[in-house]
Design a protein around this motif. Structure first.
Motif, PDB file in Angstrom:
ATOM      1  N   VAL A 194       3.098  69.013  70.700  1.00 48.69           N
ATOM      2  CA  VAL A 194       4.146  68.159  71.279  1.00 48.69           C
ATOM      3  C   VAL A 194       5.318  68.087  70.315  1.00 48.69           C
ATOM      4  CG1 VAL A 194       4.746  65.817  71.994  1.00 48.69           C
ATOM      5  CG2 VAL A 194       2.509  66.788  72.596  1.00 48.69           C
ATOM      6  N   GLN A 195       6.497  68.347  70.841  1.00 55.55           N
ATOM      7  CA  GLN A 195       7.712  68.227  70.027  1.00 55.55           C
ATOM      8  C   GLN A 195       8.804  67.537  70.823  1.00 55.55           C
ATOM      9  OE1 GLN A 195       8.790  72.141  68.473  1.00 55.55           O
ATOM     10  NE2 GLN A 195       7.889  71.538  66.522  1.00 55.55           N
ATOM     11  N   LEU A 196       9.532  66.678  70.130  1.00 56.40           N
ATOM     12  CA  LEU A 196      10.691  66.010  70.705  1.00 56.40           C
ATOM     13  C   LEU A 196      11.849  66.208  69.734  1.00 56.40           C
ATOM     14  CD1 LEU A 196       8.936  62.690  71.788  1.00 56.40           C
ATOM     15  CD2 LEU A 196       9.663  64.547  73.293  1.00 56.40           C
ATOM     16  N   GLN A 197      12.913  66.819  70.217  1.00 57.30           N
ATOM     17  CA  GLN A 197      14.049  67.167  69.364  1.00 57.30           C
ATOM     18  C   GLN A 197      15.287  66.426  69.841  1.00 57.30           C
ATOM     19  OE1 GLN A 197      13.934  69.406  66.646  1.00 57.30           O
ATOM     20  NE2 GLN A 197      15.986  68.660  66.212  1.00 57.30           N
ATOM     21  N   ALA A 198      15.695  65.426  69.069  1.00 63.04           N
ATOM     22  CA  ALA A 198      16.884  64.651  69.426  1.00 63.04           C
ATOM     23  C   ALA A 198      18.130  65.278  68.827  1.00 63.04           C
ATOM     24  CB  ALA A 198      16.744  63.219  68.947  1.00 63.04           C
ATOM     25  N   SER A 199      19.239  65.164  69.538  1.00 61.94           N
ATOM     26  CA  SER A 199      20.517  65.686  69.065  1.00 61.94           C
ATOM     27  C   SER A 199      21.645  64.896  69.705  1.00 61.94           C
ATOM     28  CB  SER A 199      20.643  67.168  69.407  1.00 61.94           C
ATOM     29  OG  SER A 199      20.604  67.357  70.809  1.00 61.94           O
ATOM     30  N   GLY A 200      22.865  65.148  69.211  1.00 55.26           N
ATOM     31  CA  GLY A 200      24.035  64.528  69.819  1.00 55.26           C
ATOM     32  C   GLY A 200      24.659  63.401  69.028  1.00 55.26           C
ATOM     33  N   GLY A 201      24.033  63.001  67.942  1.00 54.06           N
ATOM     34  CA  GLY A 201      24.601  61.943  67.128  1.00 54.06           C
ATOM     35  C   GLY A 201      25.836  62.408  66.381  1.00 54.06           C
ATOM     36  N   GLY A 202      26.492  61.456  65.738  1.00 52.39           N
ATOM     37  CA  GLY A 202      27.676  61.789  64.964  1.00 52.39           C
ATOM     38  C   GLY A 202      28.470  60.549  64.621  1.00 52.39           C
ATOM     39  N   LEU A 203      29.663  60.777  64.107  1.00 49.36           N
ATOM     40  CA  LEU A 203      30.580  59.696  63.746  1.00 49.36           C
ATOM     41  C   LEU A 203      31.540  59.458  64.903  1.00 49.36           C
ATOM     42  CD1 LEU A 203      31.874  57.746  61.678  1.00 49.36           C
ATOM     43  CD2 LEU A 203      33.242  59.703  60.865  1.00 49.36           C
ATOM     44  N   VAL A 204      31.657  58.201  65.320  1.00 52.45           N
ATOM     45  CA  VAL A 204      32.531  57.862  66.433  1.00 52.45           C
ATOM     46  C   VAL A 204      33.224  56.541  66.120  1.00 52.45           C
ATOM     47  CG1 VAL A 204      30.673  56.699  67.691  1.00 52.45           C
ATOM     48  CG2 VAL A 204      32.630  57.601  68.949  1.00 52.45           C
ATOM     49  N   GLN A 205      34.443  56.383  66.623  1.00 53.91           N
ATOM     50  CA  GLN A 205      35.182  55.138  66.405  1.00 53.91           C
ATOM     51  C   GLN A 205      34.681  54.044  67.343  1.00 53.91           C
ATOM     52  OE1 GLN A 205      39.360  56.042  66.825  1.00 53.91           O
ATOM     53  NE2 GLN A 205      39.502  56.781  64.714  1.00 53.91           N
ATOM     54  N   PRO A 206      34.859  52.799  66.968  1.00 56.01           N
ATOM     55  CA  PRO A 206      34.499  51.704  67.885  1.00 56.01           C
ATOM     56  C   PRO A 206      35.171  51.888  69.244  1.00 56.01           C
ATOM     57  CG  PRO A 206      34.975  50.843  65.714  1.00 56.01           C
ATOM     58  CD  PRO A 206      35.324  52.303  65.668  1.00 56.01           C
ATOM     59  N   GLY A 207      34.386  51.654  70.290  1.00 53.43           N
ATOM     60  CA  GLY A 207      34.882  51.868  71.642  1.00 53.43           C
ATOM     61  C   GLY A 207      34.643  53.264  72.168  1.00 53.43           C
ATOM     62  N   GLY A 208      34.197  54.146  71.309  1.00 54.20           N
ATOM     63  CA  GLY A 208      33.963  55.527  71.703  1.00 54.20           C
ATOM     64  C   GLY A 208      32.631  55.737  72.391  1.00 54.20           C
ATOM     65  N   SER A 209      32.351  57.001  72.719  1.00 52.74           N
ATOM     66  CA  SER A 209      31.133  57.358  73.458  1.00 52.74           C
ATOM     67  C   SER A 209      30.436  58.552  72.819  1.00 52.74           C
ATOM     68  CB  SER A 209      31.485  57.713  74.907  1.00 52.74           C
ATOM     69  OG  SER A 209      32.043  56.613  75.584  1.00 52.74           O
ATOM     70  N   LEU A 210      29.152  58.617  73.044  1.00 54.64           N
ATOM     71  CA  LEU A 210      28.333  59.764  72.652  1.00 54.64           C
ATOM     72  C   LEU A 210      27.252  59.949  73.697  1.00 54.64           C
ATOM     73  CD1 LEU A 210      27.657  59.266  68.810  1.00 54.64           C
ATOM     74  CD2 LEU A 210      29.007  61.103  69.845  1.00 54.64           C
ATOM     75  N   ARG A 211      26.775  61.172  73.817  1.00 52.21           N
ATOM     76  CA  ARG A 211      25.627  61.445  74.675  1.00 52.21           C
ATOM     77  C   ARG A 211      24.535  62.061  73.817  1.00 52.21           C
ATOM     78  NH1 ARG A 211      24.639  65.910  79.404  1.00 52.21           N
ATOM     79  NH2 ARG A 211      23.381  64.618  80.824  1.00 52.21           N
ATOM     80  N   LEU A 212      23.428  61.367  73.721  1.00 45.96           N
ATOM     81  CA  LEU A 212      22.284  61.871  72.984  1.00 45.96           C
ATOM     82  C   LEU A 212      21.343  62.610  73.933  1.00 45.96           C
ATOM     83  CD1 LEU A 212      21.459  58.736  70.807  1.00 45.96           C
ATOM     84  CD2 LEU A 212      23.182  60.504  70.438  1.00 45.96           C
ATOM     85  N   SER A 213      20.718  63.643  73.401  1.00 43.02           N
ATOM     86  CA  SER A 213      19.738  64.411  74.166  1.00 43.02           C
ATOM     87  C   SER A 213      18.431  64.464  73.399  1.00 43.02           C
ATOM     88  CB  SER A 213      20.234  65.836  74.396  1.00 43.02           C
ATOM     89  OG  SER A 213      21.427  65.852  75.136  1.00 43.02           O
ATOM     90  N   CYS A 214      17.352  64.566  74.127  1.00 39.59           N
ATOM     91  CA  CYS A 214      16.033  64.718  73.518  1.00 39.59           C
ATOM     92  C   CYS A 214      15.294  65.783  74.314  1.00 39.59           C
ATOM     93  CB  CYS A 214      15.282  63.408  73.543  1.00 39.59           C
ATOM     94  SG  CYS A 214      13.572  63.505  72.975  1.00 39.59           S
ATOM     95  N   ALA A 215      15.141  66.944  73.698  1.00 36.46           N
ATOM     96  CA  ALA A 215      14.474  68.074  74.348  1.00 36.46           C
ATOM     97  C   ALA A 215      12.989  68.039  74.020  1.00 36.46           C
ATOM     98  CB  ALA A 215      15.097  69.374  73.882  1.00 36.46           C
ATOM     99  N   ALA A 216      12.175  68.135  75.055  1.00 36.64           N
ATOM    100  CA  ALA A 216      10.727  68.044  74.892  1.00 36.64           C
ATOM    101  C   ALA A 216      10.062  69.400  75.075  1.00 36.64           C
ATOM    102  CB  ALA A 216      10.155  67.055  75.897  1.00 36.64           C
ATOM    103  N   SER A 217       8.962  69.595  74.382  1.00 33.91           N
ATOM    104  CA  SER A 217       8.163  70.799  74.553  1.00 33.91           C
ATOM    105  C   SER A 217       6.721  70.502  74.174  1.00 33.91           C
ATOM    106  CB  SER A 217       8.726  71.940  73.706  1.00 33.91           C
ATOM    107  OG  SER A 217       8.671  71.605  72.335  1.00 33.91           O
ATOM    108  N   GLY A 218       5.833  71.354  74.679  1.00 35.25           N
ATOM    109  CA  GLY A 218       4.434  71.218  74.296  1.00 35.25           C
ATOM    110  C   GLY A 218       3.595  70.297  75.165  1.00 35.25           C
ATOM    111  N   PHE A 219       4.220  69.745  76.209  1.00 40.45           N
ATOM    112  CA  PHE A 219       3.472  68.907  77.138  1.00 40.45           C
ATOM    113  C   PHE A 219       4.186  68.919  78.491  1.00 40.45           C
ATOM    114  CE2 PHE A 219       6.141  65.021  77.272  1.00 40.45           C
ATOM    115  CZ  PHE A 219       6.969  65.252  76.174  1.00 40.45           C
ATOM    116  N   THR A 220       3.528  68.382  79.500  1.00 42.59           N
ATOM    117  CA  THR A 220       4.100  68.348  80.847  1.00 42.59           C
ATOM    118  C   THR A 220       5.074  67.182  80.939  1.00 42.59           C
ATOM    119  OG1 THR A 220       2.005  69.239  81.671  1.00 42.59           O
ATOM    120  CG2 THR A 220       3.574  68.407  83.306  1.00 42.59           C
ATOM    121  N   PHE A 221       6.303  67.448  80.555  1.00 40.50           N
ATOM    122  CA  PHE A 221       7.327  66.415  80.412  1.00 40.50           C
ATOM    123  C   PHE A 221       7.472  65.557  81.663  1.00 40.50           C
ATOM    124  CE2 PHE A 221      11.019  64.448  78.724  1.00 40.50           C
ATOM    125  CZ  PHE A 221      11.968  64.376  79.732  1.00 40.50           C
ATOM    126  N   GLY A 222       7.460  66.183  82.818  1.00 42.24           N
ATOM    127  CA  GLY A 222       7.736  65.468  84.063  1.00 42.24           C
ATOM    128  C   GLY A 222       6.685  64.455  84.476  1.00 42.24           C
TER     129      GLY A 222
END
Length: 125
Positions: free
Chosen positions: A1-29
């Motif tokens: 089982v692996q979970l790989q998060a990404s999408g973080g970073g530096l953002v100004q107040p009021g800004g937006s980000l989209r984080l993702s978490c890709a899964a593998s090694g199991f029946t995610f659904g």
């Protein structure tokens, strides 16, 4: 089982980000998923939860209306959209898989059995 998060970073107040978490090694659904965060010097805290098919979502009160959890089972990925970010949102954000036999609540990290490594979100001007 692996979970790989990404999408973080530096953002100004009021800004937006989209984080993702890709899964593998199991029946995610077939698994419910959650997002947690841990700020420096603080304990890890619950952010959001989504059921296996995306039919239900739950949020901590302090992110309601600003963050949105979603998933794409075909892509084996869970997302966290962060809007209107505040400096106090600065933390390492981690995704987690909920146990097949949970015994506490969706808000309790003990109810999750696998965790991603986390992605750092820094909100600063």
């Amino acid at each position: 089982v692996q979970l790989q998060a990404s999408g973080g970073g530096l953002v100004q107040p009021g800004g937006s980000l989209r984080l993702s978490c890709a899964a593998s090694g199991f029946t995610f659904g077939t698994y419910a998923m959650g997002w947690f965060r841990q700020a420096p010097g603080e304990e890890r805290e619950f952010i959001a939860f989504i059921t296996w098919n995306g039919g239900d979502t739950f949020y901590h009160d302090f992110v309601k209306g600003r963050f949105t959890i979603s998933r794409d089972n075909a892509k084996k990925t869970v997302y966290l959209q962060l809007n209107n970010l505040r400096p106090e949102d600065t933390a390492v954000y981690s995704c987690a898989r909920r146990r097949t036999n949970p015994f506490t609540s969706i808000y309790d990290q003990a109810d999750y059995d696998y965790w991603g490594q986390g992605t750092l979100v820094t909100v600063s001007s």
